[in-house]
Enzyme design. Sequence first.
Site, PDB file in Angstrom:
ATOM      1  N   ASP A  32       4.821 -39.800  16.868  1.00 16.78           N
ATOM      2  CA  ASP A  32       4.992 -40.149  15.481  1.00 16.78           C
ATOM      3  C   ASP A  32       5.621 -41.449  15.410  1.00 16.78           C
ATOM      4  O   ASP A  32       6.249 -41.969  16.568  1.00 16.78           O
ATOM      5  CB  ASP A  32       5.623 -39.182  14.660  1.00 16.78           C
ATOM      6  N   ASP A  84       8.776 -42.871  14.406  1.00  9.55           N
ATOM      7  CA  ASP A  84       9.929 -43.254  14.844  1.00  9.55           C
ATOM      8  C   ASP A  84      10.171 -42.334  16.190  1.00  9.55           C
ATOM      9  O   ASP A  84      11.531 -42.373  16.749  1.00  9.55           O
ATOM     10  CB  ASP A  84      10.794 -42.916  13.820  1.00  9.55           C
ATOM     11  N   SER A 142       9.571 -41.281   9.228  1.00 13.13           N
ATOM     12  CA  SER A 142       9.006 -40.633  10.302  1.00 13.13           C
ATOM     13  C   SER A 142       7.449 -40.549  10.181  1.00 13.13           C
ATOM     14  O   SER A 142       6.960 -41.715  10.535  1.00 13.13           O
ATOM     15  CB  SER A 142       9.780 -39.022  10.148  1.00 13.13           C
ATOM     16  N   ASP A 173      10.499 -38.941  17.123  1.00 12.28           N
ATOM     17  CA  ASP A 173      11.080 -37.940  17.327  1.00 12.28           C
ATOM     18  C   ASP A 173      10.280 -36.951  17.373  1.00 12.28           C
ATOM     19  O   ASP A 173      10.879 -35.686  17.879  1.00 12.28           O
ATOM     20  CB  ASP A 173      12.447 -38.072  16.253  1.00 12.28           C
TER      21      ASP A 173
END
Length: 578
Positions: A305, A307, A146, A309
């Site tokens: 961010d 990834d 993340s 999410d």
Amino acid sequence: MSWRQRYEKWKGFNELELELKQSLEAIGGDEQQLEDCFYKNLEFGTGGMRGEIGPGPNRMNTYTIRKASEGFARYLLEQGEHVKAQGVVIAYDSRHKSPEFAREAALTIGKHGIKAYLFEELRPTPELSFAVRKLGAAGGIVITASHNPPEYNGFKVYGSDGCQLPPEPANRLVKFVNEIEDELVIPVGDERELKENGTLEMIGEEVDVAYHEALKTIIVNPELLEASAKDVRIVFTPLHGTANLPVRRVLEAVGFENVTVVKEQELPDPQFSTVKAPNPEEHAAFALAIEYGKKTEADVLIATDPDADRVGVAVKNQAGEYIVLTGNQTGGLMLHYLLSQKKEKGQLPVNGIALKTIVTSEFGRAIAEDFGIPMVDTLTGFKFIGEKIKEYEQSGEHQFLFGYEESYGYLIGDFVRDKDAVQACLLAAEMTAYYKSRGMTLYDGLLELFDRYGYYREGLTSITLKGKVGVEKIQHVLSQFRQSPPKQVNDQQVVVIEDYQTKEKVSVKERTVEAITLPTSNVLKYMLEDGSWFCLRPSGTEPKLKIYYGVKTEALEKSEAALDAVKRDVEEIVHSYV
């Protein structure tokens, strides 16, 4: 086995990857670093695992990835042979070793005869959740850490509903992982053979197209976008991550022609070299976007961010300066926009429901209840929101409308069962078009909501405590708060204590105890007599103690002062225990 014995075992393993051999040689005789690499197994928690890349069982590497994947395969096979045909979808982000780790996961799963759908290139985490559902897979894996620093990577696990596993199945999975004693000798399949027999299938464009079409369904007001989208000036940065193409494509598809991408942060970069941390929660991550915004006179700045999410939003305040909205503020704006527009169009369901976490602002509850929509709290972690969506879907009791958490995670369309920054970017752009059509900025819209519902203000303190000693310190702080809870903070009496570990809600004045029906979690929350609150919880993914705060007054400046005072008093208590 002692850490030194584990170290000697790894060092003496003839087939150890060359890169890991070189890492061990580079560490040399640094006893403290070696102990941290080998003193324990990297913890596989309810959402998977996350850690620094490096040698040893307490690091992310080929062997710990194989161990996690082997445990997941055994967990799935317990459900029956049918999971082999259903398969597992595997995606990965732009971090160091992500493609390699995703491949190792596929080969480990494939060795068991379980079909692996492996994305051919990096993809957003929410698209993984979508793909699990679209392909009817038994589960999913995404290789990501993340928004953690560049030296980290991680392994996240999803169930057949596209949601991270809730506690009960997650605990079964953890049991399977922990039963594997030797991560160095886990067998993996041959890539060519698995591809030839159809056990390993590369996926990409077909899923992309389906996800893209689903994204367009979250638009509330297509007529507005047809008339106004082209006039909205957007600056977007994927912060070197996975959101670049999917966000730009969907914004363009619905009419947002004026989108400027921060060139320096457009392409994947595992070092995230233009930011201290690739996290839109950190306001410094917006530095370049703000420069672009000033040049283009942008109406909104949007950052995702790595990834994809989480999403952060920055807008001009009344002084004309760009400020980054908090996750609570953005969530409040999104919730109000969705509910108000659906009500105006006669599309607000009578059994609608909104979801938030226990550390998310009460601002959202005030908004939802104003529209007659219940707001339900869950534990921190979007898997608990996903679990509730599934529950309501099966029972028919409620229709999901919106779910969010203060840490910049939002979900609008339940075709994904995790927070989805691509959806959130689209909604943020639509909201901006709406307020601009009224001659207002998003910040003007926020102040309008504050005037209506009260001036809510929240804060977060993260205390980083690394290594074995850090874990012990975090546990000590929570233990001290349980043994000697504070009686007052900011001259306000503590009136309610919620302990999510003992699952008790204690009313201090009445001396009554109620049961908390949420799952067990090592979290403490304290409510003060003026409605302020603070909450302590160890991060589930980072070596941090997180302290959340919330206040509400009748004026912005007064709320800022109250928040500062609560933070000061609580931090003083915490630091006395560290």
